[in-house]
Scaffold this active site. Structure first.
Site, PDB file in Angstrom:
ATOM      1  N   THR A 123       0.821  -1.217   0.000  1.00 51.67           N
ATOM      2  CA  THR A 123       0.000   0.000   0.000  1.00 51.67           C
ATOM      3  C   THR A 123       0.853   1.265   0.000  1.00 51.67           C
ATOM      4  O   THR A 123       1.889   1.338   0.664  1.00 51.67           O
ATOM      5  CB  THR A 123      -0.926   0.002   1.233  1.00 51.67           C
ATOM      6  OG1 THR A 123      -1.771  -1.146   1.168  1.00 51.67           O
ATOM      7  CG2 THR A 123      -1.780   1.257   1.286  1.00 51.67           C
ATOM      8  N   GLN A 280     -38.358  -8.287  24.793  1.00 49.48           N
ATOM      9  CA  GLN A 280     -38.308  -8.901  23.477  1.00 49.48           C
ATOM     10  C   GLN A 280     -37.446  -8.126  22.471  1.00 49.48           C
ATOM     11  O   GLN A 280     -36.833  -8.732  21.592  1.00 49.48           O
ATOM     12  CB  GLN A 280     -39.724  -9.079  22.922  1.00 49.48           C
ATOM     13  CG  GLN A 280     -40.508 -10.173  23.642  1.00 49.48           C
ATOM     14  CD  GLN A 280     -41.853 -10.436  22.992  1.00 49.48           C
ATOM     15  OE1 GLN A 280     -42.392  -9.586  22.295  1.00 49.48           O
ATOM     16  NE2 GLN A 280     -42.394 -11.616  23.227  1.00 49.48           N
ATOM     17  N   GLU A 364      -7.446  -5.479   3.567  1.00 53.34           N
ATOM     18  CA  GLU A 364      -7.588  -6.643   2.670  1.00 53.34           C
ATOM     19  C   GLU A 364      -8.632  -6.378   1.592  1.00 53.34           C
ATOM     20  O   GLU A 364      -9.275  -7.299   1.084  1.00 53.34           O
ATOM     21  CB  GLU A 364      -7.942  -7.929   3.448  1.00 53.34           C
ATOM     22  CG  GLU A 364      -6.951  -8.315   4.517  1.00 53.34           C
ATOM     23  CD  GLU A 364      -5.627  -8.788   3.974  1.00 53.34           C
ATOM     24  OE1 GLU A 364      -5.531  -9.047   2.766  1.00 53.34           O
ATOM     25  OE2 GLU A 364      -4.671  -8.892   4.767  1.00 53.34           O
TER      26      GLU A 364
END
Length: 385
Positions: A123, A280, A364
């Site tokens: 890079t 919930q 990546e």
């Protein structure tokens, strides 16, 4: 590896991660440093060479076995994996894929043992998602290669003993055809490593810029010898495909940890006189995270099978990298939400993992690059309009 031996390796690594590394996570994050005894233990366990061939001192794991190992290593701070991941992955694979027999014999045993820490210098400031545009140059001066340029965000650069450096050796060739790879030992005159970067997360894993100012290396430093001239781009892409499955498995390991942290907090944290796990909407968050983790694990294992068989070394790695990195980010976000205000506090595991997980969608190959790779592989010329 024999199935029984591999099971023993996984058990040993699981104990090492959960009993020794997990208790040190906050310290590693605060000090931005991996303890020396953890590094030495990793060497003794063979973790610096688990993906390298047995003939060179590694464990010789298949991609499918490596994925399972990464599930275990991903359960803790990703800086643990980063310590030896480059040796096994993109740096070590440069030699496995493109090195001469002499280069393999000289370097791979040292890399596998952890005697040598390797860095993958691809890079650049203006060449990240598209490394074919890199501008670091190398030219022959007699029988010596002279390298000039700069690299950015290079993992383990401050600690590296050798750099796998990608440089343009034929400026007139098409962008992907004129790049070569060089073995450049640390300390070579003209090679300078900048102070380490200050990142958002993944503390303990060091990155830094690396500069090359008339760095001179002998002809034998060219990876692959004469046959490796101008073959660096294809070598890099082969290494990165392996790395994408590797990182995907790491994401799955982190997702498992985040689910465990979420479940434990929902069981013990009380609101309105009862555990928040009784609500919930909290149950829904946990169910979504468990489903994401389950799907990510299956996706990684399927991609690993295809990689080992050689039937899918492009779409599969990109699909699983795209899915797993986005998946762990969703799981991390839900974990912080479940913890409420506590999830935003330093010292709480999910806050740290939230920062750590963000990087997976970038390195990546970003999620957007994975989308492009997948679409182009499927659509072919149609993507060019």
């Amino acid at each position: 590896m024999d199935a029984e031996d591999f099971t023993a390796v996984l058990s040993e690594v699981r104990r090492f991660v959960r009993e020794r590394v997990v208790p040190l996570e906050a310290e590693i994050d605060e000090k931005d440093e991996m303890p020396g005894d953890i590094r030495e233990s990793a060497k003794k366990m063979g973790l610096f060479g688990f993906a390298l061939p047995e003939e060179y001192g590694g464990l010789g794991l298949s991609m499918y076995e490596e994925a399972q190992l990464m599930f275990e290593l991903g359960y803790t701070t990703p800086s643990l994996r980063s310590m030896f991941g480059t040796n096994n992955g993109i740096a070590g694979h440069v030699l496995m894929v493109g090195g001469t027999e002499g280069q393999k014999a000289e370097w791979l045993p040292k890399i596998a043992s952890g005697e040598v820490l390797a860095s993958f210098a691809l890079t650049e400031p203006d060449a990240g998602s598209d490394p074919s545009t890199l501008t670091t140059r190398a030219h022959l001066d007699g029988d010596v290669w002279v390298i000039n340029g700069a690299k950015r965000y290079i993992t383990n650069a401050p600690l590296a003993d050798v750099f796998m450096v990608f440089a343009r050796t034929d400026p007139d060739a098409p962008r992907t055809r004129g790049i070569s790879t060089f073995l450049v030992p640390a300390g070579t005159p003209g090679l300078t490593v900048a102070p380490r970067d200050h990142k958002m997360g993944q503390f303990g894993a060091w990155t830094a810029d690396v500069y090359f100012d008339d760095v001179r290396v002998p002809a034998e430093a060219l990876v692959g010898g004469e046959a490796g001239l101008n073959q660096g781009f294809s070598t890099a892409m082969g290494c990165i495909a392996h790395g994408r499955v590797h990182i995907s498995a790491l994401c799955v390991g982190m997702a498992e940890r985040l689910v465990d942290e979420s479940v434990e907090y929902a069981r013990t944290r009380r609101q309105s006189g009862k555990p928040i796990g009784s609500f919930q909407l909290v149950q829904g968050l946990i169910a979504d995270s468990m489903t994401d983790y389950y799907a990510g694990r299956a996706t990684v294992l399927e991609a690993a099978r295809g990689f080992d068989a050689g039937t899918d070394t492009k779409i599969g790695p990109s699909c699983t990298k795209y899915f797993a990195s986005e998946m762990v980010w969703r799981v991390a976000d839900r974990a912080v939400q479940i913890h409420g205000g506590a999830g935003y506090m330093r010292g709480v595991a999910v806050e740290r993992f939230y920062r750590d997980a963000r990087l997976f969608r970038i390195y990546e190959g970003t999620s957007q690059i994975q989308q492009v790779i997948i679409a182009r592989a499927l659509l072919g010329d149609a993507t060019r309009g």
